[in-house]
Design an enzyme around this catalytic site. Structure first.
Site, PDB file in Angstrom:
ATOM      1  N   LYS A  66      16.386   6.455   5.684  1.00 61.36           N
ATOM      2  CA  LYS A  66      15.997   5.287   4.885  1.00 61.36           C
ATOM      3  C   LYS A  66      15.535   4.098   5.741  1.00 61.36           C
ATOM      4  O   LYS A  66      14.740   3.291   5.290  1.00 61.36           O
ATOM      5  CB  LYS A  66      17.150   4.863   3.974  1.00 61.36           C
ATOM      6  CG  LYS A  66      17.379   5.840   2.829  1.00 61.36           C
ATOM      7  CD  LYS A  66      18.405   5.317   1.852  1.00 61.36           C
ATOM      8  CE  LYS A  66      18.588   6.310   0.711  1.00 61.36           C
ATOM      9  NZ  LYS A  66      19.434   5.770  -0.358  1.00 61.36           N
ATOM     10  N   GLY A 130      25.364   0.803   4.008  1.00 62.05           N
ATOM     11  CA  GLY A 130      24.018   0.859   3.442  1.00 62.05           C
ATOM     12  C   GLY A 130      24.015   0.818   1.927  1.00 62.05           C
ATOM     13  O   GLY A 130      23.126   0.206   1.318  1.00 62.05           O
ATOM     14  N   ARG A 152      37.036  -2.939   4.615  1.00 57.01           N
ATOM     15  CA  ARG A 152      38.110  -2.649   5.567  1.00 57.01           C
ATOM     16  C   ARG A 152      37.831  -3.378   6.881  1.00 57.01           C
ATOM     17  O   ARG A 152      38.697  -4.022   7.446  1.00 57.01           O
ATOM     18  CB  ARG A 152      38.100  -1.121   5.771  1.00 57.01           C
ATOM     19  CG  ARG A 152      39.320  -0.505   6.273  1.00 57.01           C
ATOM     20  CD  ARG A 152      39.203   1.000   6.130  1.00 57.01           C
ATOM     21  NE  ARG A 152      37.940   1.531   6.665  1.00 57.01           N
ATOM     22  CZ  ARG A 152      37.651   2.819   6.740  1.00 57.01           C
ATOM     23  NH1 ARG A 152      38.510   3.714   6.306  1.00 57.01           N
ATOM     24  NH2 ARG A 152      36.500   3.228   7.235  1.00 57.01           N
ATOM     25  N   THR A 153      36.590  -3.256   7.349  1.00 53.88           N
ATOM     26  CA  THR A 153      36.177  -3.966   8.558  1.00 53.88           C
ATOM     27  C   THR A 153      35.540  -5.279   8.108  1.00 53.88           C
ATOM     28  O   THR A 153      34.387  -5.307   7.668  1.00 53.88           O
ATOM     29  CB  THR A 153      35.156  -3.118   9.347  1.00 53.88           C
ATOM     30  OG1 THR A 153      35.650  -1.786   9.422  1.00 53.88           O
ATOM     31  CG2 THR A 153      34.931  -3.669  10.740  1.00 53.88           C
ATOM     32  N   MET A 220      30.178   4.563  -7.135  1.00 50.76           N
ATOM     33  CA  MET A 220      28.827   5.073  -6.886  1.00 50.76           C
ATOM     34  C   MET A 220      28.811   6.563  -6.583  1.00 50.76           C
ATOM     35  O   MET A 220      27.751   7.184  -6.601  1.00 50.76           O
ATOM     36  CB  MET A 220      28.195   4.319  -5.720  1.00 50.76           C
ATOM     37  CG  MET A 220      27.769   2.926  -6.097  1.00 50.76           C
ATOM     38  SD  MET A 220      26.626   2.372  -4.832  1.00 50.76           S
ATOM     39  CE  MET A 220      26.786   0.651  -5.017  1.00 50.76           C
ATOM     40  N   TYR A 222      29.162  10.305  -7.557  1.00 50.18           N
ATOM     41  CA  TYR A 222      29.002  10.941  -8.862  1.00 50.18           C
ATOM     42  C   TYR A 222      29.529  12.371  -8.854  1.00 50.18           C
ATOM     43  O   TYR A 222      29.669  12.995  -7.805  1.00 50.18           O
ATOM     44  CB  TYR A 222      27.547  10.908  -9.336  1.00 50.18           C
ATOM     45  CG  TYR A 222      26.548  11.448  -8.350  1.00 50.18           C
ATOM     46  CD1 TYR A 222      25.792  10.574  -7.579  1.00 50.18           C
ATOM     47  CD2 TYR A 222      26.349  12.810  -8.184  1.00 50.18           C
ATOM     48  CE1 TYR A 222      24.872  11.046  -6.675  1.00 50.18           C
ATOM     49  CE2 TYR A 222      25.427  13.294  -7.288  1.00 50.18           C
ATOM     50  CZ  TYR A 222      24.702  12.411  -6.530  1.00 50.18           C
ATOM     51  OH  TYR A 222      23.796  12.881  -5.636  1.00 50.18           O
TER      52      TYR A 222
HETATM   53  P1  ATR Z   1      26.750   3.958   3.709  1.00 52.22           P
HETATM   54  O1  ATR Z   1      25.609   3.468   4.523  1.00 52.22           O
HETATM   55  O2  ATR Z   1      26.527   5.245   3.057  1.00 52.22           O
HETATM   56  O3  ATR Z   1      27.323   2.905   2.809  1.00 52.22           O
HETATM   57  P2  ATR Z   1      28.544   3.577   5.894  1.00 52.22           P
HETATM   58  O4  ATR Z   1      27.628   2.605   6.513  1.00 52.22           O
HETATM   59  O5  ATR Z   1      29.221   4.591   6.732  1.00 52.22           O
HETATM   60  O6  ATR Z   1      27.872   4.391   4.745  1.00 52.22           O
HETATM   61  O7  ATR Z   1      29.646   2.727   5.095  1.00 52.22           O
HETATM   62  C1  ATR Z   1      30.690   3.327   4.452  1.00 52.22           C
HETATM   63  C2  ATR Z   1      31.512   2.236   3.779  1.00 52.22           C
HETATM   64  O8  ATR Z   1      32.676   2.836   3.190  1.00 52.22           O
HETATM   65  C3  ATR Z   1      32.028   1.190   4.751  1.00 52.22           C
HETATM   66  O9  ATR Z   1      32.077  -0.048   4.093  1.00 52.22           O
HETATM   67  C4  ATR Z   1      33.419   1.714   5.076  1.00 52.22           C
HETATM   68  O10 ATR Z   1      34.307   0.713   5.511  1.00 52.22           O
HETATM   69  P3  ATR Z   1      34.328   0.253   7.064  1.00 52.22           P
HETATM   70  O11 ATR Z   1      33.106  -0.579   7.268  1.00 52.22           O
HETATM   71  O12 ATR Z   1      35.567  -0.505   7.221  1.00 52.22           O
HETATM   72  O13 ATR Z   1      34.296   1.542   7.845  1.00 52.22           O
HETATM   73  C5  ATR Z   1      33.835   2.204   3.723  1.00 52.22           C
HETATM   74  N1  ATR Z   1      34.914   3.196   3.742  1.00 52.22           N
HETATM   75  C6  ATR Z   1      34.858   4.490   4.088  1.00 52.22           C
HETATM   76  N2  ATR Z   1      36.050   5.093   3.938  1.00 52.22           N
HETATM   77  C7  ATR Z   1      36.903   4.140   3.477  1.00 52.22           C
HETATM   78  C8  ATR Z   1      38.286   4.125   3.089  1.00 52.22           C
HETATM   79  N3  ATR Z   1      39.038   5.240   3.173  1.00 52.22           N
HETATM   80  N4  ATR Z   1      38.814   2.976   2.658  1.00 52.22           N
HETATM   81  C9  ATR Z   1      38.076   1.852   2.575  1.00 52.22           C
HETATM   82  N5  ATR Z   1      36.751   1.800   2.901  1.00 52.22           N
HETATM   83  C10 ATR Z   1      36.179   2.919   3.339  1.00 52.22           C
END
Ligand code: ATR
Length: 289
Positions: A66, A130, A152-153, A220, A222
């Site tokens: 993307k 993303g 989380r971050t 989001m 599905y």
């Molecule tokens: P995408 O681009 O598909 O959104 P990504 O950039 O890997 O994927 O982001 C995944 C998101 O899910 C992030 O916000 C991640 O939180 P962190 O930024 O703290 O890593 C969040 N995420 C994934 N697993 C999680 C969990 N078990 N609990 C809370 N947040 C989670």
């Protein structure tokens, strides 16, 4: 000659877009074919070029391309500019136009299918990856009362909010970034899970009392019952997975290519029927058209 479209990604075999667009073509009577292109991870541009040269008219772009699609597009829609990512390419002669339809898909699913207005509501968006970037601008345009991004971050949520604050032409009151443990005491009308946690059978660590009376919890992801939706339901919230977003973002792509907006109910019904038969094969997340 039948116009050619496809979804390009790696992996791509799981994509439901070919079925959705075939149904749109059927209901609108449009003469088009829609396939899947598995591009090598280092071969996105070449694969797009080959498809164009073979007469292809447009592409949906899924992970991990993307951002490359954004780079490739000579012109970008406002939503694509804001999201920093492109999920729809339209070939116009020599020019490639890039769009992002994910956020419109979410807003249409909320407002038209689920009949939940965003305007004036307290919205919680979980996640700062993303998927969240893709939906922020269309959500903000609906003018929620507040939009809290929790992650989380925390730094990633702060960066995301900062990005959209810089972009906005209209005033952005009530938009903030918070860690999950700072949500205690807050209440939301619409809670959107844009994290990938559900795919790992996990959920963002939100407190139970954040669901306002009559709240909608939206995941989001599905075709999979996520821990977040189970939790939300136990708290008395109305729940929805992201299948409607998937179909609505596809409808917007179809409109961009064909100038005709398809009716989406029959595609939704088709996918729900299909998932009833083979849920594990069909599950996914609204990051991959
Ligand atoms: P995408 O681009 O598909 O959104 P990504 O950039 O890997 O994927 O982001 C995944 C998101 O899910 C992030 O916000 C991640 O939180 P962190 O930024 O703290 O890593 C969040 N995420 C994934 N697993 C999680 C969990 N078990 N609990 C809370 N947040 C989670």
């Amino acid at each position: 000659m039948t116009d050619q479209y496809a979804v390009i990604g790696n992996p791509v075999e799981h994509s439901l877009s070919p079925e959705i667009h075939a149904e749109f073509a059927r209901v609108t009577g449009q003469d088009l074919a829609y396939g899947r292109i598995l591009a090598p991870r280092d071969g996105f541009r070449q694969a797009v070029q080959a498809f164009r040269e073979s007469g292809g008219k447009g592409l949906n772009v899924t992970l991990p391309f993307k951002h490359e699609a954004w780079d490739l597009a000579a012109v970008r829609s406002g939503f694509a500019l804001a999201a920093g990512a492109v999920n729809t390419l339209l070939f116009q002669g020599d020019r490639i136009a890039g769009h992002n339809t994910d956020g419109i898909g979410l807003v249409r699913d909320l407002t038209r299918n689920l009949r939940v207005a965003v305007r004036g509501k307290r919205v919680l968006l979980m996640g700062a990856g993303g998927a969240s970037y893709g939906v922020m601008e269309p959500l903000l345009r609906e003018q929620p009362q507040t939009l809290v991004v929790a992650n989380r971050t925390l730094e990633k949520a702060i960066a995301l909010v900062g990005h959209f604050e810089k972009l906005q032409q209209f005033a952005l009151q009530g938009i903030s970034a918070r860690p999950y443990d700072a949500l205690a005491g807050a209440q939301f009308d619409i809670l959107i899970n844009a994290t990938s946690a559900g795919l790992d059978n996990a959920m963002p660590p939100i407190p139970g009392n954040v669901f306002a009376s009559g709240a909608l919890a939206y995941d989001m992801v599905y075709a999979r019952r996520t821990p977040f939706l189970d939790f939300a339901q136990r708290q008395g919230a109305r729940v929805s997975d992201g299948l409607g977003m998937l179909v609505e973002q596809a409808a917007e792509s179809f409109f961009i290519w064909r100038g005709v907006y398809p009716e989406t109910r029959s595609a939704m019904a088709m996918l729900r029927r299909r998932m009833g038969r083979s849920a594990p094969a069909a599950e996914g997340v609204n990051r991959d058209s």
